[in-house]
Design a protein around this motif. Structure first.
Motif, PDB file in Angstrom:
ATOM      1  N   THR A  52       0.831  -1.211   0.000  1.00  0.00           N
ATOM      2  CA  THR A  52       0.000   0.000   0.000  1.00  0.00           C
ATOM      3  C   THR A  52       0.860   1.254   0.000  1.00  0.00           C
ATOM      4  O   THR A  52       0.569   2.230  -0.713  1.00  0.00           O
ATOM      5  N   LEU A  53       1.929   1.232   0.789  1.00  0.00           N
ATOM      6  CA  LEU A  53       2.832   2.384   0.857  1.00  0.00           C
ATOM      7  C   LEU A  53       3.510   2.632  -0.489  1.00  0.00           C
ATOM      8  O   LEU A  53       3.593   3.776  -0.956  1.00  0.00           O
ATOM      9  N   LYS A  55       2.419   1.772  -3.479  1.00  0.00           N
ATOM     10  CA  LYS A  55       1.434   2.244  -4.453  1.00  0.00           C
ATOM     11  C   LYS A  55       1.086   3.716  -4.254  1.00  0.00           C
ATOM     12  O   LYS A  55       0.725   4.409  -5.208  1.00  0.00           O
ATOM     13  N   SER A  56       1.201   4.191  -3.027  1.00  0.00           N
ATOM     14  CA  SER A  56       0.888   5.598  -2.756  1.00  0.00           C
ATOM     15  C   SER A  56       1.992   6.540  -3.227  1.00  0.00           C
ATOM     16  O   SER A  56       1.765   7.744  -3.376  1.00  0.00           O
ATOM     17  N   ARG A  57       3.179   5.983  -3.491  1.00  0.00           N
ATOM     18  CA  ARG A  57       4.323   6.821  -3.853  1.00  0.00           C
ATOM     19  C   ARG A  57       4.840   6.596  -5.272  1.00  0.00           C
ATOM     20  O   ARG A  57       5.538   7.449  -5.821  1.00  0.00           O
ATOM     21  N   SER A  59       3.807   5.194  -9.264  1.00  0.00           N
ATOM     22  CA  SER A  59       2.684   4.865 -10.152  1.00  0.00           C
ATOM     23  C   SER A  59       3.103   4.035 -11.358  1.00  0.00           C
ATOM     24  O   SER A  59       2.249   3.392 -11.980  1.00  0.00           O
ATOM     25  N   LYS A 133       7.747   0.455   8.009  1.00  0.00           N
ATOM     26  CA  LYS A 133       7.203   1.420   7.046  1.00  0.00           C
ATOM     27  C   LYS A 133       8.062   2.690   6.998  1.00  0.00           C
ATOM     28  O   LYS A 133       8.221   3.299   5.937  1.00  0.00           O
TER      29      LYS A 133
END
Length: 243
Positions: A52-53, A55-57, A59, A133
């Motif tokens: 998730t981390l 994918k948030s940073r 693309s 994380k």
């Protein structure tokens, strides 16, 4: 906003109460976002949070996330003989298959993740997620710096080449504006050679020259070149992971 290359590398090391944590990120070109993980089984439970981390940073790009963790061992370490036997068997099979004369290196074998096991074990609870994380986030920061630095160089090269295309298109438009008179002159000379002095009707000559000009018209292609160059500039100005 800076353009980011899809190629980059970063490594972060953390000394934690539970042991030593090393996070490595490597990214290369890919149409979309393709995440791959290489980490010990003890960290499997934290993969969704790491995914998730990332994918948030990030693309785009093929991103390999390698995490190694050496837990503090209060007891004695033992060898994972099942894994070690499998490694030696694979080594000998490969050497035999390719007719190689070499011996396995025990020092190399001992570097295999999971080959050494702590008798006391190292259980990681949910509290380990926060420092993990943090380390992955720090690695992403370093990866971003790498990708921005390389992206700036790529963007500069693309802008220069795009500018050259626009300049060449402008020169070709100037040449094209003189095409009809040049075609008319060339056609007249050619017909004069073929007809050997027979008179040529000026109106007919002008029509034929206009038809030659139309058939050789490159205005649409020149306009397309300028449109593409402008679109490239917009992509570069928008920054991010443009492709």
């Amino acid at each position: 906003m800076s353009v980011k290359s899809m190629t980059g590398f970063a490594r972060v090391r953390r000394e934690l109460p539970e042991g030593e944590l090393v996070v490595s990120l490597k990214s290369v070109n890919h149409r979309g976002l393709d995440l791959h993980f290489h980490m010990p089984a003890a960290l499997d439970a934290f993969e969704p949070a790491i995914r998730t981390l990332l994918k948030s940073r990030v693309s785009r790009g093929h991103v390999q996330t390698q995490i190694s963790f050496s837990g503090n061992r209060n007891g004695n370490a033992s060898l994972n003989y099942e894994l070690l036997d499998a490694w030696f068997d694979g080594f000998r099979d490969a050497a035999s298959r390719y007719h190689l004369k070499c011996e396995p290196d025990l020092n190399e074998a001992l570097r295999i993740p999971g080959i050494l096991q702590s008798e006391s074990g190292c259980e990681l609870d949910e509290s380990f997620e926060a420092p993990l994380k943090e380390a992955v986030g720090a690695a992403l920061d370093e990866l971003d710096k790498f990708r921005v630095r390389e992206g700036d160089g790529i963007a500069s090269e693309i802008r220069q080449r795009s500018g050259n295309i626009i300049d060449l298109a402008a020169k070709m438009e100037k040449i094209r504006s003189k095409a009809t008179p040049a075609f008319q002159k060339r056609l007249k000379e050619r017909l004069g050679e073929l007809l050997k002095g027979i008179g040529i009707e000026p109106q007919r000559l002008a029509q034929e020259a206009a038809m030659m000009t139309e058939r050789s018209d490159v205005s649409e292609e020149l306009q397309r070149l300028k449109t593409h160059a402008a679109h490239v500039e917009d992509l570069l100005n928008n920054g991010g992971e443009a492709g």
